[in-house]
Scaffold this motif. Structure first.
Motif, mmCIF file in Angstrom:
data_model
loop_
_atom_site.group_PDB
_atom_site.id
_atom_site.type_symbol
_atom_site.label_atom_id
_atom_site.label_comp_id
_atom_site.label_asym_id
_atom_site.label_seq_id
_atom_site.Cartn_x
_atom_site.Cartn_y
_atom_site.Cartn_z
ATOM 1 N N HIS A 102 -23.359 56.271 32.620
ATOM 2 C CA HIS A 102 -24.611 55.866 31.556
ATOM 3 C C HIS A 102 -25.276 55.044 30.886
ATOM 4 O O HIS A 102 -24.067 53.956 30.715
ATOM 5 C CB HIS A 102 -23.295 56.719 30.299
ATOM 6 N N ASN A 103 -26.808 55.168 30.665
ATOM 7 C CA ASN A 103 -27.186 53.966 30.165
ATOM 8 C C ASN A 103 -27.639 52.978 31.100
ATOM 9 O O ASN A 103 -27.428 51.160 30.795
ATOM 10 C CB ASN A 103 -26.934 53.167 29.073
ATOM 11 N N SER A 104 -27.473 52.751 32.605
ATOM 12 C CA SER A 104 -27.623 52.296 33.236
ATOM 13 C C SER A 104 -28.853 50.624 33.481
ATOM 14 O O SER A 104 -28.733 50.068 33.551
ATOM 15 C CB SER A 104 -27.379 52.708 35.058
ATOM 16 N N LEU A 105 -29.578 51.162 33.157
ATOM 17 C CA LEU A 105 -30.527 50.738 32.593
ATOM 18 C C LEU A 105 -30.832 49.179 31.950
ATOM 19 O O LEU A 105 -31.115 48.483 31.901
ATOM 20 C CB LEU A 105 -32.252 51.854 31.962
ATOM 21 N N ARG A 106 -29.780 49.586 31.101
ATOM 22 C CA ARG A 106 -29.765 48.021 29.516
ATOM 23 C C ARG A 106 -28.982 47.164 30.933
ATOM 24 O O ARG A 106 -29.136 46.311 30.274
ATOM 25 C CB ARG A 106 -28.534 48.965 28.801
ATOM 26 N N TRP A 107 -28.109 47.705 31.495
ATOM 27 C CA TRP A 107 -27.820 46.788 31.844
ATOM 28 C C TRP A 107 -28.792 45.298 33.295
ATOM 29 O O TRP A 107 -28.636 44.839 33.326
ATOM 30 C CB TRP A 107 -26.666 47.211 33.256
ATOM 31 N N ALA A 108 -29.661 46.292 33.786
ATOM 32 C CA ALA A 108 -30.314 46.272 34.966
ATOM 33 C C ALA A 108 -31.189 44.816 33.999
ATOM 34 O O ALA A 108 -31.664 44.036 34.200
ATOM 35 C CB ALA A 108 -31.264 47.318 35.202
ATOM 36 N N ARG A 109 -31.710 45.682 32.449
ATOM 37 C CA ARG A 109 -32.569 44.751 31.904
ATOM 38 C C ARG A 109 -31.891 43.486 31.656
ATOM 39 O O ARG A 109 -32.578 42.266 31.787
ATOM 40 C CB ARG A 109 -32.597 45.292 30.929
ATOM 41 N N GLU A 110 -30.501 43.675 30.919
ATOM 42 C CA GLU A 110 -29.997 42.639 30.752
ATOM 43 C C GLU A 110 -29.845 41.834 31.850
ATOM 44 O O GLU A 110 -29.877 40.452 31.961
ATOM 45 C CB GLU A 110 -28.612 42.809 30.508
#
Length: 124
Positions: A102-110
């Motif tokens: 869930h919300n994996s794009l946040r991890w990539a951005r970080e």
């Protein structure tokens, strides 16, 4: 910008090889879409494309069946970073295990925030 504008803005993008980093990324603020990440060899950019559902693998399957796809204006692009391929691969190490969360794009951005600003490294 949409995907058409992204490729039209810099001709190097159009002819460049690209390295995929998955097409099932999610964003909790946009639960009706998935995102795909690609790195462009000639520019060093890693970008995310928003694919309104159906997106990703399902979209390609539906395209083969002649099912209507999202309009190109719905395929918006966000450039996440500019860096050499190895730097991007290092920043996104382990991405296949994270992408389905869930919300994996946040991890990539970080992960990609740690990469030096555009111009600080050369693509390749």
């Amino acid at each position: 910008m949409n995907i058409h504008e992204f490729y039209g803005e810099d001709p190097r993008r159009r002819d460049s090889a690209e390295v995929p980093f998955g097409d099932g990324w999610t964003d909790q603020r946009d639960v009706h879409s998935t995102y795909r990440l690609n790195w462009v060899a000639d520019t060093g950019e890693i970008y995310a494309v928003r694919e309104p559902h159906p997106g990703g693998i399902l979209a390609r399957y539906l395209d083969q069946l002649d099912v209507d796809q999202p309009d190109v204006s719905d395929l918006t692009v966000e450039i996440l970073a500019t860096a050499r391929r190895g730097t991007v691969e290092e920043a996104l190490a382990g991405w296949p295990a994270v992408m389905g969360e869930h919300n994996s794009l946040r991890w990539a951005r970080e992960q990609l925030l740690a990469i030096r600003p555009a111009g600080a490294t050369r693509p390749g």
